[in-house]
Design a protein around this motif. Sequence first.
Motif, mmCIF file in Angstrom:
data_model
loop_
_atom_site.group_PDB
_atom_site.id
_atom_site.type_symbol
_atom_site.label_atom_id
_atom_site.label_comp_id
_atom_site.label_asym_id
_atom_site.label_seq_id
_atom_site.Cartn_x
_atom_site.Cartn_y
_atom_site.Cartn_z
ATOM 1 N N GLU A 24 0.873 -1.045 0.047
ATOM 2 C CA GLU A 24 0.005 0.022 0.080
ATOM 3 C C GLU A 24 0.949 1.255 -0.049
ATOM 4 O OE1 GLU A 24 -3.797 1.928 2.512
ATOM 5 O OE2 GLU A 24 -2.807 -0.069 3.149
ATOM 6 N N LEU A 25 1.854 1.228 0.859
ATOM 7 C CA LEU A 25 2.709 2.497 0.778
ATOM 8 C C LEU A 25 3.638 2.473 -0.434
ATOM 9 C CD1 LEU A 25 4.247 2.387 4.501
ATOM 10 C CD2 LEU A 25 2.747 3.975 3.579
ATOM 11 N N VAL A 26 3.984 1.594 -0.916
ATOM 12 C CA VAL A 26 4.629 1.647 -2.408
ATOM 13 C C VAL A 26 3.584 2.254 -3.315
ATOM 14 C CG1 VAL A 26 5.926 0.136 -4.089
ATOM 15 C CG2 VAL A 26 6.318 -0.148 -1.882
ATOM 16 N N LEU A 27 2.500 1.712 -3.361
ATOM 17 C CA LEU A 27 1.901 2.249 -4.366
ATOM 18 C C LEU A 27 1.132 3.459 -4.231
ATOM 19 C CD1 LEU A 27 -0.761 -0.753 -4.946
ATOM 20 C CD2 LEU A 27 0.756 0.106 -6.632
ATOM 21 N N TRP A 28 1.183 4.219 -3.008
ATOM 22 C CA TRP A 28 0.946 5.390 -2.545
ATOM 23 C C TRP A 28 2.150 6.454 -3.113
ATOM 24 C CZ3 TRP A 28 -3.233 8.183 -2.065
ATOM 25 C CH2 TRP A 28 -4.495 7.927 -1.531
ATOM 26 N N CYS A 29 3.201 5.811 -2.787
ATOM 27 C CA CYS A 29 4.387 6.706 -3.382
ATOM 28 C C CYS A 29 4.791 6.771 -4.483
ATOM 29 C CB CYS A 29 5.720 6.258 -2.549
ATOM 30 S SG CYS A 29 5.669 6.135 -0.712
ATOM 31 N N CYS A 30 4.460 5.704 -5.323
ATOM 32 C CA CYS A 30 4.619 5.665 -6.753
ATOM 33 C C CYS A 30 3.585 6.245 -7.601
ATOM 34 C CB CYS A 30 5.181 4.476 -7.177
ATOM 35 S SG CYS A 30 6.715 3.724 -6.341
ATOM 36 N N PHE A 31 2.581 5.640 -7.303
ATOM 37 C CA PHE A 31 1.218 5.774 -8.264
ATOM 38 C C PHE A 31 0.079 6.274 -7.287
ATOM 39 C CE2 PHE A 31 3.713 2.297 -9.692
ATOM 40 C CZ PHE A 31 4.385 2.609 -10.859
ATOM 41 N N ILE A 32 -0.601 7.298 -7.134
ATOM 42 C CA ILE A 32 -1.484 7.814 -6.482
ATOM 43 C C ILE A 32 -2.951 6.905 -6.575
ATOM 44 C CG2 ILE A 32 -2.910 9.665 -5.853
ATOM 45 C CD1 ILE A 32 -0.801 11.308 -6.162
#
Length: 101
Positions: A24-32
């Motif tokens: 979830e954190l990776v997706l939020w950081c890379c792709f909103i």
Amino acid sequence: MQICRECGTVGQVKNNTPGSIFIELVLWCCFIVPGLIYSFWRLSKRHEVCAACGGQSMIPLDTPVGAKLAADAGYQAPPAYKGSPAAEQFGRKIGRMFAKK
């Protein structure tokens, strides 16, 4: 308090959220947008499970089925709180002081 149909444990339930906080954190950081979709999916799939075994079939003890399962498992509810005699006397005195006459 609830009882688990799978393992017979009596206790509180815990919330289980599927997925991974790391993803979830990776997706939020890379792709909103994917992060938002993944977060919504995780929160919509949250459910209560047994704290001991992770089973999803928890039943409240105050239902007929829950009471029967608890009795079959040998669970005895803790006794209700009983105040000390001194506390009861004090409460009566206070009650008499404020009683309508």
